[in-house]
Design an enzyme around this catalytic site. Structure first.
Site, PDB file in Angstrom:
ATOM      1  CG  ASP A  37      -2.151   0.857   1.069  1.00 50.09           C
ATOM      2  OD1 ASP A  37      -3.250   0.277   0.925  1.00 50.09           O
ATOM      3  OD2 ASP A  37      -2.043   2.107   1.063  1.00 50.09           O
ATOM      4  CG  ASP A  63       2.558   5.524  -6.255  1.00 47.63           C
ATOM      5  OD1 ASP A  63       1.554   5.048  -6.837  1.00 47.63           O
ATOM      6  OD2 ASP A  63       2.885   6.719  -6.345  1.00 47.63           O
ATOM      7  CB  VAL A  64      -0.438   0.510  -7.677  1.00 46.70           C
ATOM      8  CG1 VAL A  64      -0.505  -0.543  -6.586  1.00 46.70           C
ATOM      9  CG2 VAL A  64      -1.512   1.580  -7.485  1.00 46.70           C
ATOM     10  CE1 TYR A 159     -13.428   3.799  -8.523  1.00 45.48           C
ATOM     11  CE2 TYR A 159     -15.631   3.321  -9.328  1.00 45.48           C
ATOM     12  CZ  TYR A 159     -14.561   3.004  -8.513  1.00 45.48           C
ATOM     13  OH  TYR A 159     -14.617   1.893  -7.709  1.00 45.48           O
ATOM     14  CE  LYS A 163     -12.089   0.625  -9.960  1.00 48.46           C
ATOM     15  NZ  LYS A 163     -11.154  -0.292  -9.268  1.00 48.46           N
ATOM     16  CB  THR A 194     -14.263   0.305   2.158  1.00 49.22           C
ATOM     17  OG1 THR A 194     -14.346   1.126   0.982  1.00 49.22           O
ATOM     18  CG2 THR A 194     -14.690  -1.115   1.823  1.00 49.22           C
TER      19      THR A 194
END
Ligand code: NAI
Length: 252
Positions: A37, A63-64, A159, A163, A194
């Site tokens: 993460d 950091d992806v 977003y 996706k 979440t």
């Protein structure tokens, strides 16, 4: 018998929400898990917590969106557990901006965190899975890829697009790497309580009552983790390119 005994998994976005729930369930089922993460402090706290329960987990700050950071996390998994059987591409961010109001930097940030991240994760781990002779990659998408998210209200343009990209990337990689015994599947969560929802978590049931038929009108991280567990285990050995919707029945 534990369903993931002897397997090693990397889970991204694992300091919180769905990633943390998935990492915990995988470790409870016998996997060695690298929790990765960008939030170093929260990550340490959660990994310490899991380790204190005797679970086989370690942490890697990641950091992806950065290729070099991915290489570091992959090396961490190999140094600690000697192989990578499972990758869960879960890290992601949400921005509510509508199409006409979305600044270019917001667009790029969301695409980087949600879509480029999955490309990088697959690129960095697949060669090791090829060497191993098998692998399972699980991409956490969203029903936004199917519905256009808040389509009527027009929220979350970048977003939804990010996706949608991950949905296509999943099918693409599933087809291409099936020959290597590497399976690539996607999960499409509906509303899950979440921290990504911020303050909206508090009113999640009321807000979703009209669109989610199944009480309590929202899911928990564990509901997604159980889907990921199936894709991660050998129980799904003949399943690839699959799209599992976990949303209380809302998109049908
Ligand atoms: P969350 O906000 O609780 O967790 C996301 C985690 O990703 C955080 O720990 C955050 O630090 C990490 N992260 C963000 N950017 C990162 C980066 N650049 N590098 C590494 N880590 C980074 O959110 P939640 O709900 O657990 O979301 C997980 C995934 O599930 C996301 O991909 C999200 O789009 C997806 N999802 C969530 C839904 C929900 O209702 N909660 C619905 C549909 C999909």
């Amino acid at each position: 018998m534990s369903r993931l005994e002897g397997l090693t998994a990397i889970v991204t976005g694992a300091a919180s929400g769905i990633g943390l729930g998935t990492a915990r369930l995988f470790a409870e089922e016998g996997a060695n898990v690298v929790l990765a993460d960008i939030d170093e402090q929260l990550l340490k706290q959660e990994v310490d917590n899991l380790q204190s329960e005797g679970l086989s987990v370690t942490r890697s700050t990641l950091d992806v969106t950065k290729k070099e950071a991915w290489a570091h996390t992959v090396q961490c998994a190999l140094n600690t557990y000697h192989k990578i059987d499972i990758l869960v591409n879960n890290a992601g961010i949400h921005r509510p901006d509508k199409l006409l109001d979305t600044e270019l930097d917001v667009w790029h940030n969301v695409m980087d965190a949600n879509a480029t991240s999955v490309f990088l994760g697959m690129q960095q781990t697949i060669p090791h899975m090829q060497q191993l002779g098998k692998g399972s990659i699980i991409n956490i998408v969203s029903v936004a890829a199917l519905t256009g998210s808040g389509a009527a209200a027009g929220n979350g343009t970048a977003y939804s697009a990010s996706k949608g990209a991950v949905r296509a990337l999943t099918t693409h990689a599933a087809n291409h790497f099936a020959k290597d015994q590497i399976r690539v599947n996607a999960i499409f969560p509906g509303p899950i309580k979440t921290p990504i929802m911020g303050e909206r978590q508090k009113t999640i049931a009321e807000r979703n009552k009209d669109v989610v038929p199944l009480p309590p009108y929202y899911g928990e991280a564990r509901d997604i983790a159980y889907g990921a567990l199936y894709f991660a285990s050998d129980e799904s050995r003949f399943v690839t390119g699959d799209e599992l919707v976990i949303d209380g029945g809302s998109v049908r």
